[in-house]
Design an enzyme around this catalytic site. Structure first.
Site, PDB file in Angstrom:
ATOM      1  N   ARG A 159      61.832  85.343 -11.707  1.00  0.00           N
ATOM      2  CA  ARG A 159      60.445  85.470 -11.246  1.00  0.00           C
ATOM      3  C   ARG A 159      59.669  86.291 -12.270  1.00  0.00           C
ATOM      4  O   ARG A 159      59.875  87.497 -12.412  1.00  0.00           O
ATOM      5  CB  ARG A 159      60.371  86.145  -9.877  1.00  0.00           C
ATOM      6  CG  ARG A 159      58.921  86.383  -9.437  1.00  0.00           C
ATOM      7  CD  ARG A 159      58.745  86.594  -7.947  1.00  0.00           C
ATOM      8  NE  ARG A 159      59.250  87.863  -7.478  1.00  0.00           N
ATOM      9  CZ  ARG A 159      58.942  88.386  -6.273  1.00  0.00           C
ATOM     10  NH1 ARG A 159      58.156  87.706  -5.439  1.00  0.00           N
ATOM     11  NH2 ARG A 159      59.458  89.542  -5.900  1.00  0.00           N
ATOM     12  N   ASP A 436      59.563  97.310  -2.089  1.00  0.00           N
ATOM     13  CA  ASP A 436      59.154  96.891  -3.426  1.00  0.00           C
ATOM     14  C   ASP A 436      57.637  96.934  -3.491  1.00  0.00           C
ATOM     15  O   ASP A 436      56.987  97.472  -2.583  1.00  0.00           O
ATOM     16  CB  ASP A 436      59.721  95.513  -3.787  1.00  0.00           C
ATOM     17  CG  ASP A 436      59.183  94.385  -2.912  1.00  0.00           C
ATOM     18  OD1 ASP A 436      58.251  94.611  -2.113  1.00  0.00           O
ATOM     19  OD2 ASP A 436      59.691  93.250  -3.031  1.00  0.00           O
TER      20      ASP A 436
END
Length: 524
Positions: A159, A436
């Site tokens: 990603r 996150d």
């Protein structure tokens, strides 16, 4: 030479920053940087319309794409046929080995929300992926325990960072290069011809952004001599606008598509940052915004139905729990994780995400009985799903309350996460949850939303700036207690980022852009 490496070239970084790889970044920048800027301008214009009260809808000009029953995406590529459990995490060396050995079918090597974009993390992460591919990666921890890749590693899916970010330690013609090009380009260049390149695409807002990615894939494959269709990409549906264009996004990427993912945390963040100024979109405590609430349920069911109609994988959201040493905490958390994954499997998802190797078994336990001998549920069409505009925007139907405990938790999580991020850590275990950038964004945006609306608290009173600043001072005092001077200064800097991105009159779109520009150095 049009590129300039500003960050220090440390040991082995030259294996990543080769002339050929950097020439490829220049080629990507030449071809697509202007288009990226235009799409970011489109994003800003769209948000300005939302600020006047306009709401998203299914696009009438792309109705023909949704109505055509004949098109489908490419068949699943090798390594992406069975995706019943995927693990996510930053590409640092120990995580790389643990994720590849976890028993998950796929590892999303995350340069985005789980990685603090220090120069060392970005280039070191690329080096970890090169070493993993060559089977020369190992790691020995402080206790002398050695880690190495096993016989059947997970499939790697990278990603890259989103369109909105830049990499200021690589310049092209004096400009910082788009961070997406760095993460995508360096990985693709070094893995081309050695392993199949697969990607997760973050934070797309509409089908035109998917079209740009498809153009990049076509160009990159031609540049590197790869057969067309070699690259495959799964798009994270993690913005409210993308939820209205799922079919169009699949259509634009159809020869390179590997499906869609329900990026639940960024999706909630997207709701707040786009419509947080409107009282109908005020959300309760973060813990109350589950996948079972009406607007999240509508989004996830539409994703499964859309994907399976077009032969694409539908991947569920992340279980963020981190196993603890307390067996009672673990038992309760595993029960919740299993119930969440069982719901996804029952809804037709083909797999789901976990944040820790300790949750792989729970995810498998939920999906294995549903899948049986099958690799996926692509044959399950979900023709019973009928999701409307009203369903997707039914945020006001979310049950729950805003509490002082929820406000305190948001302030603490945002502050502690930003502090860790500034210190170079992008995946942070807090209170048995893996936080996150996406979850931290929810925390600071909810604070802004509740403050903006002077939202009533369940215990009485309302959210005020004085209350938030008091809770911030409390959290900061706990954070700096016992720290050395340098770490105390970092915590104070984190508090400054929080104040600028949660307490100002206007809500900044991302805290990471502010924090990166002001604080992130090559070895931060």
């Amino acid at each position: 030479m049009r590129y300039n490496i500003i960050g220090p070239v440390q040991d082995r970084f030259d294996e990543v920053l080769t002339d050929g790889a950097l020439d490829f970044l220049v080629a990507l920048d030449d071809q697509f940087a202007a288009h990226r800027v235009a799409l970011l301008d489109t994003r800003r214009a769209r948000r300005a319309r939302f600020a006047t009260g306009q709401l998203p809808d299914f696009r009438p000009e792309t109705a023909h794409v949704r109505a055509d029953p004949n098109w489908r995406v490419a068949e699943p590529a090798p390594g992406l046929v069975d995706r019943r459990v995927e693990i996510t995490g930053p590409p640092e060396r120990r995580m790389t080995i643990n994720a590849l050995n976890s028993g998950a079918r796929v590892w999303m090597a995350d340069f985005e929300d789980a990685t603090a974009p220090t120069w060392d993390n970005i280039i070191g992460g690329q080096l970890s992926l090169i070493d993993a591919r060559e089977r020369r990666i190992d790691f020995t921890d402080e206790r002398g325990k050695r880690y190495a890749i096993g016989e059947h590693p997970a499939t790697v899916v990278v990603r890259p960072r989103g369109w909105h970010l830049v990499e200021k330690w690589i310049a092209i013609d004096g400009r910082p290069v788009p961070a997406t090009f760095v993460d995508f380009g360096l990985y693709l260049y070094h893995c081309a011809g050695r392993e199949r390149p697969y990607f997760y695409l973050p934070k797309l807002e509409d089908h035109r952004e998917a079209r740009l990615w498809n153009d990049i894939f076509v160009f990159a494959q031609q540049y590197l001599g790869l057969p067309r269709g070699t690259i495959r990409a799964t798009v994270l549906i993690e913005t409210i606008t993308a939820a209205f264009e799922m079919e169009e996004i699949l259509y634009e990427l159809r020869e390179h598509s590997a499906g869609l993912n329900a990026g639940r945390w960024d999706y909630i963040f997207s709701i707040i940052k786009n419509f947080g100024q409107w009282s109908d979109f005020v959300l309760p405590d973060r813990a109350d915004v589950t996948m079972a609430v009406p607007f999240m349920r509508a989004y996830s069911e539409l994703l499964v139905a859309t994907c399976h109609r077009r032969g694409a994988h539908a991947i569920g959201g992340m279980a963020a729990f981190i196993p603890s040493r307390d067996p009672d905490v673990n038992a309760a958390a595993f029960q919740r994780v299993f119930a969440d994954k069982r719901r996804e499997a029952g809804d037709g998802f083909d797999g789901s995400w976990v944040a820790h190797p300790g949750l792989v078994a729970a995810c498998l336990e939920a999906f294995d009985p549903v899948l049986g001998e099958r690799s996926n549920q692509l044959d399950r069409r979900r023709d019973d799903v009928d999701v409307t505009v009203t369903d997707l925007l039914a945020v006001d139907k979310t049950p729950g309350r805003v509490t002082t405990a929820g406000l305190r938790a948001n302030v603490e999580v945002a502050l502690r996460y930003i502090d860790a991020w500034l210190g170079g850590t992008g995946a942070v275990a807090l209170h048995n949850l893996m936080e996150d950038a996406a979850t931290a964004e929810i925390a600071r945006c909810q604070v802004w939303q509740w403050l903006h609306h002077r939202t009533p608290l369940a215990e009485g009173g309302c959210v005020t700036e004085q209350l938030v600043r008091s809770l911030l001072a409390e959290a900061l005092a706990a954070l700096v207690d016992g720290r050395e001077a340098e770490e105390r200064a970092r915590a104070v800097a984190a508090a400054g980022v929080f104040e600028r991105t949660a307490l100002e009159e206007d809500l900044p779109m991302f805290f990471t852009t502010d924090a990166y520009a002001r604080h992130m150095g090559p070895s931060a």
